[in-house]
Design a protein around this motif. Structure first.
Motif, mmCIF file in Angstrom:
data_model
loop_
_atom_site.group_PDB
_atom_site.id
_atom_site.type_symbol
_atom_site.label_atom_id
_atom_site.label_comp_id
_atom_site.label_asym_id
_atom_site.label_seq_id
_atom_site.Cartn_x
_atom_site.Cartn_y
_atom_site.Cartn_z
ATOM 1 N N LEU A 278 -4.337 -6.128 2.161
ATOM 2 C CA LEU A 278 -5.738 -5.500 2.509
ATOM 3 C C LEU A 278 -6.478 -4.886 1.202
ATOM 4 N N GLY A 279 -5.451 -5.172 -0.039
ATOM 5 C CA GLY A 279 -5.743 -4.909 -1.258
ATOM 6 C C GLY A 279 -5.727 -3.419 -1.757
ATOM 7 N N ALA A 280 -5.301 -2.633 -0.663
ATOM 8 C CA ALA A 280 -5.014 -1.121 -0.854
ATOM 9 C C ALA A 280 -4.584 -0.565 0.148
ATOM 10 N N GLU A 281 -3.784 0.635 0.188
ATOM 11 C CA GLU A 281 -2.996 1.238 1.237
ATOM 12 C C GLU A 281 -4.314 2.034 2.149
ATOM 13 N N VAL A 282 -4.279 1.908 3.256
ATOM 14 C CA VAL A 282 -5.227 2.386 4.346
ATOM 15 C C VAL A 282 -4.606 2.770 5.390
ATOM 16 N N LYS A 283 -5.386 3.966 6.036
ATOM 17 C CA LYS A 283 -5.082 4.493 7.281
ATOM 18 C C LYS A 283 -5.675 3.691 8.228
ATOM 19 N N PRO A 368 1.500 5.798 9.327
ATOM 20 C CA PRO A 368 1.464 6.031 8.090
ATOM 21 C C PRO A 368 0.088 4.878 7.285
ATOM 22 N N LYS A 369 -0.262 4.918 6.159
ATOM 23 C CA LYS A 369 -0.942 4.102 5.401
ATOM 24 C C LYS A 369 -0.192 2.706 5.122
ATOM 25 N N TYR A 370 -0.973 1.583 5.202
ATOM 26 C CA TYR A 370 -0.368 0.484 5.222
ATOM 27 C C TYR A 370 -1.115 -0.370 4.093
ATOM 28 N N ARG A 371 -0.700 -1.413 3.353
ATOM 29 C CA ARG A 371 -1.453 -2.399 2.447
ATOM 30 C C ARG A 371 -1.545 -3.728 3.183
ATOM 31 N N TYR A 395 -10.488 -1.784 10.407
ATOM 32 C CA TYR A 395 -11.063 -0.294 10.170
ATOM 33 C C TYR A 395 -10.029 0.624 10.170
ATOM 34 N N GLY A 396 -10.433 1.672 9.151
ATOM 35 C CA GLY A 396 -9.691 2.793 9.244
ATOM 36 C C GLY A 396 -10.160 3.839 8.251
ATOM 37 N N ASP A 397 -9.399 4.326 7.483
ATOM 38 C CA ASP A 397 -9.886 5.694 6.536
ATOM 39 C C ASP A 397 -9.462 5.442 5.255
ATOM 40 N N THR A 398 -10.246 5.181 4.346
ATOM 41 C CA THR A 398 -9.729 4.751 3.083
ATOM 42 C C THR A 398 -9.912 5.936 2.170
ATOM 43 N N ARG A 399 -10.217 7.193 2.754
ATOM 44 C CA ARG A 399 -10.441 8.202 1.723
ATOM 45 C C ARG A 399 -8.754 8.630 1.102
#
Length: 399
Positions: A278-283, A368-371, A395-399
């Motif tokens: 996903l390019g970054a850890e995301v909730k 938790p968040k995953y990449r 979809y999720g929360d990138t904040r």
């Protein structure tokens, strides 16, 4: 002059014949002024919101049909006809339980009716109220979830209402029309503010349940930009098929056109898995998958062949290079279920609309968040592990 007069008479004759034909269009084909006999040996089977009336027909060669007239709880007058080939008819559309009187006549081919027979039925409460009692609503990511059980699969509308500028409740455009047995939908696209909402259920006879009032605040959610996604092939992941159907086809924003889809190689043993970065850890809140409609001689089917049916979703932030699942967290087991419940090779309009909108697969809110995401397909609609996907979004929360 005589020729003109003869022509005029001929035209008048044609007009006369045409008028005579129009007058006789609705005249019975046979003339039998004697009233047919009444039905006998009546038996009533009372069910939820309806009743079946069984009977014996009179011996009458001119008998055409049996007719029942009755009134619904709403005051709507109803008329039901049943051919002389049948030995029963259905009386439907009641909301509350209780006795009702039904008038039944027999009708012959001259449209002459018998004297009525009054039959008392005692239908049970409509299944509409069972659905309402099972109704659950609450906040979801980006919207509101609606869940209910419709075990008898009645046709219904689950109406979502909001207040207009005058303060009156009115139906929104987010109502649900279904006959599936297990209702779960999310109305999305809502802001993270409080919404005063009302929910009611209506059947095809316009009977309406009580109303559930609820104030709901949706949970924040945004789409993870597809330009961030990339394939992350691991040992054990299924290779693509011989024709180039790379994993990037799932993120190219082309939902329908062949060959812009991702397909794994049929030669690889089941189950088939694939991994994306996903390019970054995301909730993560949910994953949405659009199937490709696969063509057969009978048409195009979504619940068919290589489209996923039973699968797992896994998450990781540090996957091991050996391709094992040891460094992965299992986020859930999932299964695609046709709303109609129809057998393989059959689908109705609700099934098609459901698939065209895309299948949403929720991730536990406690995760938790995953990449990295990994989908492990256990079984497709054809019975193998092979995968075909038109598009995929996260979809999720990138904040």
């Amino acid at each position: 002059m005589m020729r003109k007069f003869s022509l005029l008479l001929s035209l008048l004759g044609l007009v006369s014949l045409g008028c005579a034909s129009d007058e006789n269009d609705n005249v019975p084909l046979t003339k039998d002024s004697s009233a047919p006999g009444q039905i006998t040996n009546i038996e009533v089977v009372n069910l939820s919101g309806k009743a079946q009336i069984k009977y014996q027909l009179p011996e009458d060669p001119n008998l055409l049909y049996v007719k029942a007239t009755y009134m619904l709880d709403s005051g709507r007058e109803m008329e039901v006809k049943s051919s002389y080939y049948n030995k029963s008819l259905w009386i439907e559309g009641f909301a509350k339980a209780g006795e009702r009187d039904i008038e039944i006549t027999t009708v012959n081919r001259s449209e002459v009716e018998s004297a009525p027979v009054t039959v008392t039925i005692n239908p049970k409460e409509s299944s509409l109220y069972e659905v309402f009692r099972s109704l659950e609503v609450g906040p979801d990511f980006g919207g509101v979830f609606i869940r209910a059980k419709n075990e008898k699969r009645i046709d219904l509308a689950l109406l979502l209402m909001e207040k207009n500028d005058e303060g009156d409740w009115e139906t929104s455009g987010n109502s649900i029309y279904t006959s599936t047995d297990s209702i779960f939908r999310t109305i999305r696209g809502l802001d993270t503010i409080n919404y005063d909402l009302a929910f009611t259920i209506r059947d095809r006879f316009l009977n309406t349940s009580d109303t559930l009032f609820k104030t709901i605040k949706p949970i924040y959610e945004t789409e993870i930009p597809r330009t961030q996604y990339s394939g992350y092939p691991l040992p054990g992941d299924a290779p693509t098929t011989e024709f180039p159907f790379p994993i990037s086809r799932m993120f190219d924003n082309d939902f329908r056109n062949w060959p812009r889809i991702y397909i794994t190689d049929a030669a690889a043993p089941a189950p088939h898995s694939f991994t994306i970065d996903l390019g970054a850890e995301v909730k993560i809140s949910r994953i949405k998958v659009w199937d490709y409609p696969q063509g057969t001689s009978s048409g195009f089917f979504y619940y068919w062949q290589f489209n996923m049916r039973k699968f797992e979703i896994w998450g990781s932030n540090n996957p091991t290079s050996d391709g094992s699942f040891n460094s992965w967290d299992k986020l859930g087991d999932y299964e695609v279920v046709k709303p109609s419940g129809l057998p393989l090779g059959q689908q109705n309009n609700e099934d098609i609309e459901f698939a065209q909108d895309g299948f949403n697969w929720s991730i536990p809110i406690t995760a938790p968040k995953y990449r990295y995401l990994r989908i492990n397909n256990l079984e497709n609609w054809g019975g193998s592990g092979r995968i075909a996907i038109a598009e995929l979004r996260v979809y999720g929360d990138t904040r």
